[in-house]
Scaffold this motif. Sequence first.
Motif, short mmCIF file in Angstrom:
data_model
loop_
_atom_site.label_atom_id
_atom_site.label_comp_id
_atom_site.label_asym_id
_atom_site.label_seq_id
_atom_site.Cartn_x
_atom_site.Cartn_y
_atom_site.Cartn_z
N UNK A 157 -25.18 -25.46 16.71
CA UNK A 157 -25.61 -24.17 17.26
C UNK A 157 -26.43 -23.43 16.22
N UNK A 158 -27.69 -23.17 16.53
CA UNK A 158 -28.56 -22.48 15.59
C UNK A 158 -28.07 -21.05 15.38
N UNK A 159 -27.86 -20.70 14.11
CA UNK A 159 -27.48 -19.33 13.76
C UNK A 159 -28.70 -18.49 13.45
N UNK A 160 -29.76 -19.12 12.93
CA UNK A 160 -30.96 -18.37 12.65
C UNK A 160 -31.96 -19.14 11.83
N UNK A 161 -33.19 -18.63 11.83
CA UNK A 161 -34.31 -19.23 11.12
C UNK A 161 -35.22 -18.09 10.71
N UNK A 162 -35.51 -17.98 9.41
CA UNK A 162 -36.36 -16.89 8.95
C UNK A 162 -37.02 -17.26 7.64
N UNK A 163 -37.89 -16.38 7.16
CA UNK A 163 -38.53 -16.58 5.87
C UNK A 163 -37.53 -16.35 4.74
N UNK A 164 -37.73 -17.04 3.62
CA UNK A 164 -36.84 -16.88 2.48
C UNK A 164 -36.79 -15.43 1.99
N UNK A 168 -33.80 -10.55 0.90
CA UNK A 168 -33.77 -9.09 0.97
C UNK A 168 -32.65 -8.61 1.88
N UNK A 169 -32.47 -9.29 3.01
CA UNK A 169 -31.42 -8.89 3.94
C UNK A 169 -30.03 -9.00 3.36
N UNK A 170 -29.85 -9.91 2.40
CA UNK A 170 -28.53 -10.08 1.79
C UNK A 170 -28.41 -9.39 0.44
N UNK A 220 -21.93 -11.26 7.74
CA UNK A 220 -23.20 -10.80 7.18
C UNK A 220 -24.30 -11.85 7.40
N UNK A 221 -23.91 -13.11 7.32
CA UNK A 221 -24.88 -14.19 7.53
C UNK A 221 -25.51 -14.07 8.91
N UNK A 222 -24.67 -13.88 9.91
CA UNK A 222 -25.15 -13.78 11.29
C UNK A 222 -25.97 -12.51 11.50
N UNK A 223 -25.54 -11.38 10.91
CA UNK A 223 -26.23 -10.11 11.16
C UNK A 223 -27.64 -10.10 10.58
N UNK A 224 -27.83 -10.73 9.42
CA UNK A 224 -29.17 -10.78 8.83
C UNK A 224 -30.09 -11.64 9.67
N UNK A 263 -31.36 -9.81 12.65
CA UNK A 263 -32.39 -8.83 12.32
C UNK A 263 -33.73 -9.48 12.05
N UNK A 264 -33.73 -10.66 11.43
CA UNK A 264 -34.97 -11.29 10.99
C UNK A 264 -35.26 -12.62 11.68
N UNK A 265 -34.57 -12.90 12.76
CA UNK A 265 -34.64 -14.24 13.35
C UNK A 265 -36.05 -14.59 13.85
N UNK A 266 -36.52 -15.76 13.47
CA UNK A 266 -37.80 -16.28 13.92
C UNK A 266 -37.63 -17.59 14.70
N UNK A 267 -36.48 -17.77 15.30
CA UNK A 267 -36.21 -19.04 15.99
C UNK A 267 -37.11 -19.23 17.20
#
Length: 365
Positions: free
Chosen positions: A284-291, A296-298, A351-355, A358-362
């Motif tokens: 199950x994909x949790x997220x995909x975003x730029x490094x 920054x989100x964490x 926190x992993x899921x919340x970031x 916010x920034x998901x690019x899936x």
Amino acid sequence: MLSNFNQATRFDAFMHFALYHPQHGYYSRGDRIFGRDGDFITAPELSPLFGQTIGKAIRGVLPRCNGVVYEFGAGTGQLACDVLSSAGDLVTQYNIVDLSGGLKTVQLARLTAQHGPEVLKKIQWLSKLPERIQGVVLGNEILDATPVRRFKWHSNGPLEAWVQYIDDRLQFVWKPADPLFATEIQKMNALYGPWPEGFESEIAEQSTAWVRTITERLNGVALLIDYGFHAAMYYHPTRSQGTLRATSRHTAHDDFLVKVGEQDLTAHVNFSAVYEALSSCAGELEGYCHQGEFLLGHGILDLAAQQAEFTHPTLGVLLRQNLNTLLNEADMGEAFKVICWSKSVNADDTALNSVFLKHDRSGDL
């Protein structure tokens, strides 16, 4: 050594030899390949804030994974050191999975120097892939070092790259792609082309096979960081020479067949293929975003502000430059992506899921 290629050898087999042969392979050279005095520098070597931020990011999921971590491709051990600095109180066991084991001495020395000999109660080195992976999987720049199949597009039939020792040097030999590989290439052209005649690129079959295997055995969360694109960018007609590159002394070039075992060979990651592979195994994909977005989100800037070295008049300049490299869109901040997935473990309300929310690019995948 080059006599191994008197007969034509498919490029992915050549790449595997050049990187992983126990005597002649590039990664058999140990820690000499890393850092400013080596051929390339990775994010953990650039700044301890990278690994500390990853440790902070996984704190919420570690208790749901019994505090167990599996790191693949641990390099010099710097990422392990830094993850343990910010999440070590929640880590019950830190497994370093290294099929070659060539860097164990380096990793051992770095871990004990930073955390003392007591840390070895938590560290375990694994020389083969576990049958069950119950924990948090970490991997930084793993998939880009996976051998790839190289192809060339022609409307009358795609070709595949082979390597052969001819006239006292290694040369590419282009042969008609086998039916299954040709079908995959034609599918990519139909989806992302049309490609011009002579268009070259790669398909990383071993990379996606690795993701499937990890996901099949996973009971936990996987977090990978690497450079690459989603498929529409990867196979865009203007990227007509593909993404394969050789690196030596911090210089990238396209002379892939020289200095065998003495230079790095990598290809960018097709994150759409990674997503398809994990999804095919009930991941199950949790997220995909730029490094940069992920770090920054964490709270990487908060971690930096807590370190007195950042205010030092001379040392602080270099530390801030390295931090900027990790975050800047023109450097690693956008070129590198973070992809995370879970299986049989709920990562919601962390926190992993919340970031990622916010920034998901899936949607790009």
